[in-house]
Design an enzyme around this catalytic site. Structure first.
Site, PDB file in Angstrom:
ATOM      1  N   GLY B 240       0.815  -1.216   0.000  1.00 49.64           N
ATOM      2  CA  GLY B 240       0.000   0.000   0.000  1.00 49.64           C
ATOM      3  C   GLY B 240       0.843   1.258   0.000  1.00 49.64           C
ATOM      4  N   PHE B 241       1.986   1.211   0.691  1.00 50.09           N
ATOM      5  CA  PHE B 241       2.905   2.358   0.788  1.00 50.09           C
ATOM      6  C   PHE B 241       2.204   3.601   1.342  1.00 50.09           C
ATOM      7  CE2 PHE B 241       4.488  -0.151  -2.930  1.00 50.09           C
ATOM      8  CZ  PHE B 241       5.553  -0.707  -2.282  1.00 50.09           C
ATOM      9  N   ILE B 467       1.403  -5.965   5.805  1.00 51.58           N
ATOM     10  CA  ILE B 467       1.231  -5.346   4.485  1.00 51.58           C
ATOM     11  C   ILE B 467       2.335  -5.793   3.530  1.00 51.58           C
ATOM     12  CG2 ILE B 467      -0.090  -3.412   5.385  1.00 51.58           C
ATOM     13  CD1 ILE B 467       2.452  -1.694   5.221  1.00 51.58           C
ATOM     14  N   THR B 469       5.289  -6.837   4.807  1.00 50.72           N
ATOM     15  CA  THR B 469       6.546  -6.447   5.447  1.00 50.72           C
ATOM     16  C   THR B 469       7.128  -7.517   6.363  1.00 50.72           C
ATOM     17  OG1 THR B 469       5.219  -5.447   7.168  1.00 50.72           O
ATOM     18  CG2 THR B 469       5.989  -3.997   5.417  1.00 50.72           C
ATOM     19  N   ASN B 628      13.945  -9.259  12.855  1.00 47.96           N
ATOM     20  CA  ASN B 628      14.189 -10.311  11.874  1.00 47.96           C
ATOM     21  C   ASN B 628      15.131  -9.743  10.810  1.00 47.96           C
ATOM     22  OD1 ASN B 628      13.987 -12.016   9.580  1.00 47.96           O
ATOM     23  ND2 ASN B 628      11.977 -12.747  10.263  1.00 47.96           N
ATOM     24  N   THR B 631      13.656  -9.876   7.043  1.00 49.74           N
ATOM     25  CA  THR B 631      12.578  -8.968   6.657  1.00 49.74           C
ATOM     26  C   THR B 631      12.990  -7.516   6.865  1.00 49.74           C
ATOM     27  OG1 THR B 631      11.560  -9.198   8.844  1.00 49.74           O
ATOM     28  CG2 THR B 631      10.754 -10.652   7.110  1.00 49.74           C
ATOM     29  N   GLU B 703       9.997   2.892   6.911  1.00 48.12           N
ATOM     30  CA  GLU B 703      10.112   4.125   6.134  1.00 48.12           C
ATOM     31  C   GLU B 703      11.526   4.691   6.032  1.00 48.12           C
ATOM     32  OE1 GLU B 703       5.870   4.888   8.088  1.00 48.12           O
ATOM     33  OE2 GLU B 703       6.527   6.007   6.378  1.00 48.12           O
TER      34      GLU B 703
END
Lengths: 326, 738
Positions: B240-241, B467, B469, B628, B631, B703
């Site tokens: 979605g960002f 989402i 991530t 993690n 990720t 971000e």
């Protein structure tokens, strides 16, 4: 997308017979047509699927030419051994186009019929003489940086031709074989695509209901080296801002034969014949290349946002010539 | 502060536990739900940018096969607006409802909605709806907006200390530059989509959403029903960002249509309209003034930003949000102002404020360093501070100097020759640039539930989202950390508003918010298990619960007796031992919590063919504890790719005459593709836990990677070409030597 009648043709004659006038479209890979139908820019009432026609062969003719079936995919053609060996510029041009998945679907005949990327054509609303003759050209005075031409434009249309494959074919020299209600005929590749002039809606030399069955490439020039250089913002999956397909034969450092075609800058696959002639008999060096590049854009006309395409196209010519003569 | 030692699972490298589902096609996205008797809706969108609908002719469309109904402003149920507050968790960015009235505020606005039996029939009929408009002159670009109006200031997001204007005028060295960033569009792969149905007055909505709780609350407000009667589900989204943070008009349209036609309705927003009616990052105009003393210490810094917003709502792009605290500077101002334009309402896009803001600040820092003939990295070091001067609080944990050092060493910064164009490799000129990155650390209220189940597995649920991530995976890691169970015995469910209330997946706060609640819920589940075990008929009947210990799935009494927890539950014929928990948004008010980092970028410019490529990126990132490695590194790598797009390609263009977007498709709106990825991307995760922030010491990582990247590229471009590009994107025509 508006609903349409769908028919699969199993022979060329049946395809031609099924295709009846303005409201019909042939479909092969569908990579242009389905997009434009979904955007409601094209509204065919009947679609004739020619994908299963027996036009899948790539065949070397006795006179040395190469006959390519219209249904040969861009992927298959790009990797065909005769093409990679004798027509490197074509293989490179094909692989510079679109993406792997699109190339797997797109066909030789369909690519010749590819339509422009001008956003004012594709939005279905803006003034566009191609989509709605007489409505005007919103690209002139609009945002015309990326997919608009500087060569072959008119005050009716400035959309650039989007194909990479066709640029290579224009450089190599080719003939388009078509079949229609009145039988078969041949069209010189350079005469196939039309300049927009006063009728940008008329994009090619096909008569009503004619179908492309083959493209025949000229026999390779003896001792040639060829190359396709595509310049763009991102490294892949973008139409050319400017591209150059060159075929060059040299003898002892002197240019014996030269073909130069340009993409992204012309309203059709653009053969730069004056530039080619300037190279014949010249030594393969930067000054000759630069002069050819300047000649190629002698008649260029820039619009609000695409003046950079003139020097960029010249750079494409110089670098591609440098590469093949190195 | 944590009262236990984290085991080896926190900070490990683990593949996403939801990966196999996605590979198998077992992960349903919003438009993957095909409900019995479901109808399909397709929008009709305004082709004018401003004006009023004067007539809608439905005769041809109504006669098309399969058409059930066609909604528009004269035929749509009367609904309510959401009050749109963050505190009440019912925020949206565009409060205007679809089909409220005949007004057109932006191109691509919903003007009608065709509902038909199939997607194809709905779309076909939508093309046959004729809409007439009375068209007004539109404001289509930031430049037009600036010509026609005075910006509205938003003092609440500004900050001033000292006297920046006088200090700038009096300083021995100063620069002033203006930076412009274009409108950008999020362009997640998955389209915005809603699948809605009503069951006896209850609404169920499968929505491509980054925030199911907010979405539920908004729908409840819009339809005037209690939130308990709405369930919003978003177990998987194709990213979605930021564009899927809040409810947009399509979701309201789909839910209302479903209620009106009495059937489930699915609506997928076409790609073209994802550029107009689901948010965008607004274009910005930023003026910066920097001044230093003779030693390169910043004496004045002002950062005044303007962005466009829509005609219906105000969205402020807080470009100065990092500027106020990233460097030490006694005299500083940041200010934000907006101008209306005929665009859909802007919204947060990955690192809102910071991404365009740090392009400007970190470009200006480079310009200032050049003006005083100082190495750009040394200049940043010279202005380093461990105090947030805007709050007068120390940073909880700052390792920016280490990021500078390790990034520079890995990159080889010391070999940089400062003269522009001085580093070459055959046809190519090499440019090296760097920039700092910065993002605030935030955390929200969160509820969570963890169950230890009789089959030996654990189950965790929370109404937050993954989402794309890795949230599913790190939630499982948190459960594993507390219970000792391996990941393959832990099931996680997210993305359903009926689960315990969780945060919006945005602001990089999901990790810091969710994990403490999950951990506490797991501990509470263990406590419940102990209570059961020590009760009548329990495995440890007669013992005191607090004398038992739980480790690796086993309860022990310290006297040699150990029982597997599944056995404890089975013995009592209990399904599970549940724990619920709530963890608060509040943080320690003695600190400022922020994340830091540095990007080092190499570009290659081939002037002979005007070819610009990013060839190498080293990013050192300081986000506290990494949960993690896999990720987390993936988040930064993805942010670098997106930052390259911001630097070189992305630009949603509007025709200043028609007011319509012209490149609103995936071919002509350029985002980086595989071939644009640098040959080398090194992500260094500094991994210093920030326990003042939460028990895991994690600050979040979604971000920060995009912040500063465009500036590092622009600085590298300047180093290669000598050209300072202050307007993104940096396209080849801006650099051409002609």
């Amino acid at each position: 997308m508006r609903n349409f009648a769908y028919q699969r043709a199993d022979s060329v004659d049946a395809a031609v017979a099924a295709h009846s006038g303005q409201s019909s479209s042939f479909v092969a890979g569908g990579t242009t047509l389905l997009d434009l139908v979904k955007l409601d820019v094209m509204q065919p009432e009947r679609i004739v699927d020619v994908r299963s026609l027996p036009l899948y062969d790539v065949e070397r003719l006795d006179d040395g030419r190469l006959k390519i079936g219209a249904m040969v995919t861009n992927t298959d053609l790009a990797h065909h051994p005769i093409v990679t060996e004798n027509y490197r510029v074509l293989s490179e041009a094909l692989l510079a186009g679109a993406s792997t998945s699109l190339r797997n679907k797109a066909t030789t005949g369909g690519n010749v019929m590819q339509r422009v990327r001008c956003p004012y054509f594709r939005d279905g609303v803006s003034a566009c003489n191609k989509r709605e003759p007489g409505s005007g050209c919103a690209a002139i005075g609009g945002l015309n940086r990326s997919v608009h031409a500087v060569l072959g434009t008119s005050d009716q249309c400035i959309a650039s031709h989007p194909s990479d494959m066709c640029v290579a074919m224009a450089a190599i020299g080719a003939t388009v074989l078509v079949s229609g209600p009145n039988g078969e005929r041949e069209i010189d590749f350079l005469d196939f695509h039309l300049l927009p002039g006063d009728s940008p809606d008329k994009e090619h030399a096909l008569e009503a209901d004619e179908l492309i069955t083959h493209v025949v490439l000229d026999a390779p020039i003896e001792g040639n080296r060829s190359h396709y250089l595509k310049l763009r913002d991102r490294a892949s999956y973008q139409f050319a801002l400017a591209s150059s397909g060159v075929v060059i034969a040299t003898e002892g450092g002197t240019i014996r034969d030269a073909r130069i075609a340009l993409g992204g800058v012309g309203t059709k696959p653009w053969r730069a014949q004056r530039a080619e002639r300037s190279l014949i008999g010249k030594s393969a060096e930067q000054a000759s290349f630069q002069q050819a590049a300047e000649l190629a854009f002698e008649d260029a006309k820039a619009y609000e946002h695409n003046a950079f395409k003139i020097p960029l196209g010249q750079q494409a010519i110089v670098r591609s010539l440098t590469t093949v003569t190195a | 502060m944590s009262d236990y030692k984290h085991g080896k699972i926190i900070g490990a490298s683990r593949s996403r536990i939801d990966g196999p589902k996605k590979l198998r096609g077992d992960a349903p996205y919003a438009a993957d739900h095909h409900l019995p008797n479901m109808a399909h809706a397709y929008g009709v969108f305004s082709t004018v940018a401003s004006g009023r609908i004067t007539g809608i002719d439905l005769s041809e469309a109504r006669a098309m096969p399969g058409v059930i109904d066609i909604f528009h402003h004269d035929h749509f149920p009367s609904l309510y607006r959401t009050p749109s507050t963050f505190k009440q968790e019912n925020k949206v960015d565009e409060t205007r409802l679809p089909f409220e009235d005949a007004k057109v505020h932006y191109p691509g606005q919903f003007v009608a909605l065709v509902v038909a039996d199939t997607f194809a029939n709905a779309r076909d009929a939508s093309y046959r709806v004729r809409v007439d408009y009375e068209e007004d002159e539109a404001i289509a670009t930031l430049a037009q907006a600036m010509e026609r109006g005075e910006p509205t200031p938003h003092a609440d997001s500004g900050h001033t200390r000292g006297d920046p204007d006088s200090a700038w005028s009096d300083a021995p060295h100063r620069i002033e530059s203006t930076y412009v960033t274009p409108m950008e569009t999020h362009n997640p792969m998955e389209m915005h989509a809603s699948t809605a149905y009503w069951d006896k007055g209850d609404l169920v909505l499968y929505e491509a959403s980054q925030g199911v709780v907010f979405a539920r609350n908004v729908m409840a407000k819009v339809f005037g029903i209690p939130p308990e009667r709405v369930d919003v589900r978003s177990p998987f989204i194709g990213s979605g960002f930021g564009s899927k943070l809040w409810i947009w008009p399509h979701a309201v349209a789909a839910a209302a249509a479903a209620r009106e036609v009495g059937r489930p309705v699915q609506l997928v927003v076409p790609r073209e309209e994802m550029f107009t009616t689901t948010g965008h990052r607004p274009p910005t105009h930023q003026t910066l003034r920097l001044a230093t003393d003779a030693n390169g210490k910043l004496q004045a810094l002002s950062h005044d930003g303007i962005n466009t917003t829509s005609m219906v709502n105000t969205y402020v792009e807080k470009t100065g949000s990092c500027t106020k605290s990233l460097y030490a500077c006694p005299n500083l101002r940041v200010s934000h102002a907006t101008l209306p334009a005929n665009h859909g309402t802007p919204t947060s896009m990955r690192a809102p404020g910071a991404a365009p803001g740090l392009f400007a600040l970190e470009s200006a820092m480079d310009e200032m360093a050049e003006a005083i003939d100082m190495d750009p990295l040394e200049f940043r070091r010279a202005n380093y501070t461990e105090t947030d001067e805007s709050l007068d609080l120390p940073f909880s944990s700052i390792h920016l100097m280490e990021a500078f050092d390790r990034g520079a060493e890995k990159f080889g910064w010391s070999k940089r020759t400062p003269e522009p164009g001085s580093m070459r490799d055959s046809d190519e000129i090499i440019g090296w640039g760097m920039a700092a990155c910065n993002w605030e650390a935030l955390k929200m209220d969160c509820d969570a539930r963890v169950s230890l189940r009789a089959d030996g597995t654990a189950f965790a649920s929370c109404a937050t989202q993954d989402i794309g991530t890795g949230t599913y995976t790190i939630v499982a890691q948190a459960v594993s950390d507390i219970t000792g169970l391996p990941l393959d015995r832990i099931e996680v469910e997210l993305g359903d508003s009926s689960y315990p209330s969780g945060p919006v997946s945005g602001g990089s706060w999901a990790t810091a918010t969710t994990l403490p609640a999950i951990a506490q819920a797991a501990r509470n589940a263990i406590d419940a298990l102990k209570t059961y075990a020590t009760g009548d008929g329990g495995a440890f009947s007669g013992s005191e619960a607090d004398t038992l210990t739980f480790a690796d799935g086993t309860l022990s009494d310290g006297n040699g007796k150990s029982v597997d927890y599944a056995e404890v539950l089975n013995q009592l014929k209990l399904a599970n031992a549940d724990g619920e928990a709530h963890t608060p948004a509040a943080t320690n008010d003695e600190y400022s919590f922020r994340s830091f980092g540095a990007h080092f970028v190499e570009i290659r410019w081939d002037p002979g063919i005007s070819n610009l490529r990013v060839s190498r990126v080293v990013s050192a990132i300081d986000v506290g504890q990494v949960i993690n490695q896999t990720t987390a590194a993936n988040q930064v790598e993805g942010a670098i790719a997106m930052g390259i797009g911001m630097a070189l390609f992305e630009n949603t263009e509007y025709d200043s005459r028609s007011g319509r977007p012209v490149n609103n498709n995936y071919a002509e709106y350029l985002v980086p593709v595989h071939a644009d990825q640098p040959e080398e991307v090194d992500v260094i995760l500094l991994d210093h836990p920030d326990y003042a922030f939460n028990e895991f010491g994690a600050r979040g990582i979604g971000e920060i990677g995009i912040t500063g990247l465009a500036a590092a590229v622009a600085n590298a471009v300047h180093h290669a070409t000598g050209k300072r590009i202050r307007e993104l994107p940096i396209t080849l025509d801006k650099l051409m030597v002609t």
